[in-house]
Design a protein around this motif. Structure first.
Motif, short mmCIF file in Angstrom:
data_model
loop_
_atom_site.label_atom_id
_atom_site.label_comp_id
_atom_site.label_asym_id
_atom_site.label_seq_id
_atom_site.Cartn_x
_atom_site.Cartn_y
_atom_site.Cartn_z
N VAL A 1 0.58 -1.00 -0.07
CA VAL A 1 -0.10 -0.10 -0.04
C VAL A 1 0.38 1.53 0.46
O VAL A 1 0.92 2.32 -0.90
CB VAL A 1 -1.11 0.45 1.10
N ILE A 2 1.50 1.34 1.18
CA ILE A 2 3.18 2.05 0.80
C ILE A 2 4.18 2.48 0.62
O ILE A 2 4.96 1.28 1.17
CB ILE A 2 3.11 2.84 2.61
N GLU A 3 4.43 3.24 0.22
CA GLU A 3 6.43 2.64 -0.82
C GLU A 3 6.89 3.30 -0.31
O GLU A 3 7.11 4.72 0.15
CB GLU A 3 5.76 2.87 -2.36
N GLU A 4 8.15 3.14 -0.72
CA GLU A 4 9.28 3.89 0.26
C GLU A 4 9.52 5.40 -0.73
O GLU A 4 9.50 5.27 -1.73
CB GLU A 4 10.76 3.25 0.69
N ASP A 5 9.29 6.51 0.34
CA ASP A 5 10.02 8.00 -0.33
C ASP A 5 8.26 7.87 -1.41
O ASP A 5 9.68 8.78 -2.50
CB ASP A 5 11.48 8.18 -0.49
N GLU A 6 7.37 7.61 -1.20
CA GLU A 6 6.69 8.53 -2.54
C GLU A 6 6.09 9.80 -2.39
O GLU A 6 7.07 10.58 -1.57
CB GLU A 6 5.41 8.07 -2.40
N GLN A 7 5.65 10.58 -3.54
CA GLN A 7 5.31 11.75 -3.64
C GLN A 7 4.32 12.43 -2.84
O GLN A 7 3.42 10.73 -3.11
CB GLN A 7 6.22 12.42 -4.76
N ILE A 8 3.76 13.03 -3.27
CA ILE A 8 2.65 14.17 -2.56
C ILE A 8 2.35 13.97 -3.89
O ILE A 8 1.87 14.76 -4.65
CB ILE A 8 2.58 14.90 -1.53
N ALA A 9 0.75 13.44 -4.01
CA ALA A 9 -0.32 13.76 -4.83
C ALA A 9 -0.69 15.21 -4.95
O ALA A 9 -1.70 15.87 -4.29
CB ALA A 9 -1.33 12.20 -4.80
N ALA A 10 -0.35 15.17 -6.50
CA ALA A 10 -0.38 16.65 -7.13
C ALA A 10 -2.25 16.37 -7.41
O ALA A 10 -2.71 16.21 -7.95
CB ALA A 10 -0.37 16.40 -7.83
N PHE A 11 -2.85 17.85 -6.95
CA PHE A 11 -4.29 17.79 -7.68
C PHE A 11 -3.70 18.21 -8.35
O PHE A 11 -4.86 17.85 -9.87
CB PHE A 11 -5.09 19.46 -6.98
N SER A 12 -3.47 19.28 -9.30
CA SER A 12 -3.51 19.74 -10.50
C SER A 12 -3.09 18.61 -11.58
O SER A 12 -3.56 18.78 -12.68
CB SER A 12 -2.29 20.74 -10.92
N VAL A 35 -11.72 22.15 -8.76
CA VAL A 35 -12.08 23.40 -9.20
C VAL A 35 -11.18 23.95 -9.67
O VAL A 35 -9.80 23.30 -10.20
CB VAL A 35 -12.26 24.35 -8.60
N SER A 36 -11.26 24.07 -11.06
CA SER A 36 -10.32 24.49 -12.16
C SER A 36 -9.97 26.46 -11.94
O SER A 36 -10.61 26.89 -11.72
CB SER A 36 -10.98 24.49 -13.98
N ASP A 37 -8.24 26.30 -11.51
CA ASP A 37 -8.50 28.20 -11.32
C ASP A 37 -7.07 28.02 -12.20
O ASP A 37 -6.23 27.51 -12.40
CB ASP A 37 -8.01 28.09 -10.33
N GLN A 38 -7.17 29.01 -13.47
CA GLN A 38 -6.28 29.10 -14.28
C GLN A 38 -6.06 28.26 -15.30
O GLN A 38 -4.81 28.02 -15.41
CB GLN A 38 -5.23 30.41 -13.88
N GLY A 39 -6.58 27.47 -16.16
CA GLY A 39 -6.40 26.44 -16.16
C GLY A 39 -6.08 24.98 -15.24
O GLY A 39 -5.74 23.65 -16.39
N LYS A 40 -5.79 24.91 -14.12
CA LYS A 40 -5.57 23.63 -14.02
C LYS A 40 -6.23 23.81 -12.38
O LYS A 40 -6.60 24.54 -12.03
CB LYS A 40 -3.95 24.22 -12.81
N TRP A 93 -8.14 28.05 -0.85
CA TRP A 93 -7.93 26.93 -2.60
C TRP A 93 -7.05 26.77 -2.64
O TRP A 93 -6.28 27.16 -1.50
CB TRP A 93 -8.47 27.20 -3.21
N TYR A 94 -6.16 25.44 -2.50
CA TYR A 94 -5.06 24.55 -2.20
C TYR A 94 -3.82 24.55 -3.36
O TYR A 94 -5.32 23.68 -4.37
CB TYR A 94 -4.78 23.97 -1.03
N ARG A 95 -3.01 24.67 -4.18
CA ARG A 95 -2.70 24.34 -5.09
C ARG A 95 -1.51 23.20 -4.26
O ARG A 95 -1.59 22.79 -2.96
CB ARG A 95 -1.80 25.80 -5.55
N ASP A 96 -0.68 22.76 -6.02
CA ASP A 96 -0.22 21.43 -5.45
C ASP A 96 0.82 21.78 -4.03
O ASP A 96 1.64 22.45 -3.64
CB ASP A 96 0.60 21.14 -6.53
N ILE A 97 0.98 20.89 -3.07
CA ILE A 97 1.85 20.64 -2.04
C ILE A 97 2.82 19.39 -2.48
O ILE A 97 3.40 18.61 -3.47
CB ILE A 97 1.14 19.80 -0.58
N GLN A 98 4.37 19.97 -2.38
CA GLN A 98 5.60 19.25 -2.72
C GLN A 98 6.36 19.75 -1.86
O GLN A 98 6.26 20.02 -1.46
CB GLN A 98 6.13 20.49 -3.86
N LEU A 99 6.76 18.24 -1.84
CA LEU A 99 8.23 18.33 -1.12
C LEU A 99 9.60 17.91 -1.38
O LEU A 99 9.87 16.84 -2.65
CB LEU A 99 7.85 16.76 0.51
#
Length: 251
Positions: free
Chosen positions: A17-28, A56-61, A229-235
């Motif tokens: 289910v959980i892989e090591e060091d995966e990325q945060i899923a992007a809303f965009s 929702v869409s915001d500026q095409g994303k 409203w939240y855009r993508d969260i990145q690590l």
């Protein structure tokens, strides 16, 4: 808002289910208005009204829209990431208004229009008995294991930026103010934080693995209505680690 958040290491044992060091899923990256399955409901009390979340869409994303009307629930993604390696967290959010009667120092008025929530692993057996009882109580209320430590980045009403606030119920939840006051209300604002350094400042120790990330817009204590409203969260690796990698690559 209640003290408990996110997921525990006990829920992360299944490597399928959980892989090591995966990325945060992007809303965009969503092609439709349906959230990717990595984002799950985060409930604090099953009897409370839920915050409404939708893409929702915001500026095409695609971005995540939240609406809380006397409500408190979030979205979370389970992870397994070394925060000492990938420690630079970046995100953007926009709020419709402040929660005018909120006070994050006051248990009875502890609400915020926007929050990023991080859950960290650790040895709960080393914690005081009172904290262990709190974890058991929170699990009974939420139906979910609670992280060893939870760090929140919040939008406050008047508390100065970079203030560290302890949750009124437990010292295992800390809030760091990243924006405050009316400046920037209604506008997109970008943030970048070193989560390992912030964790050490808040809890006085180095962090264990990052096991969950979440978003939360809540007004259950004040009864107000607010949107965010939240855009993508990145690590990503910190600048220091990136510089070292660049030196290694140049050799």
């Amino acid at each position: 808002m209640p003290a408990s958040t996110a997921a525990s290491a006990a829920e992360l044992d299944d490597e399928s289910v959980i892989e090591e060091d995966e990325q945060i899923a992007a809303f965009s990256e969503n092609q439709s208005d349906v959230l990717s399955p990595e984002w799950e409901p985060m409930l604090f009390n099953r009897n409370k009204r839920r915050t409404e979340y939708a893409l929702v869409s915001d500026q095409g994303k695609k971005v995540l829209h939240a609406r809380a009307a006397n409500a408190a629930s979030g979205l979370m993604q389970q992870l397994s990431i070394d925060p000492l390696r990938d420690s630079r967290l970046t995100w953007e959010w926009r709020i419709s208004r402040l929660v005018e009667s909120a006070d994050n120092h006051d248990r009875a008025r502890e609400d915020a229009p926007a929050r990023i929530i991080l859950g960290f692993d650790g040895n709960k057996d080393d914690l005081p008995f009172a904290d262990q009882i709190m974890f058991e109580t929170a699990r009974a209320i939420t139906g979910r294991e609670i992280p060893y430590a939870t760090l929140m980045y919040i939008r406050a009403r008047k508390t100065p930026v970079d203030t560290v606030i302890s949750n009124a119920r437990t010292g295992r939840v800390k809030m760091i103010v990243v924006a405050t006051g009316k400046d920037g209300v209604g506008e997109w604002r970008a943030f970048s934080r070193d989560i390992a350094a912030d964790y050490e400042r808040a809890f006085g120790e180095k962090p264990g693995r990052l096991i969950a990330v979440g978003v939360l817009t809540d007004t259950d204590n004040t009864g107000e209505t607010v949107e965010a409203w939240y855009r993508d969260i990145q690590l990503t690796p910190s600048e220091e680690l990136s510089d070292l990698q660049a030196l290694d690559d140049a050799r």
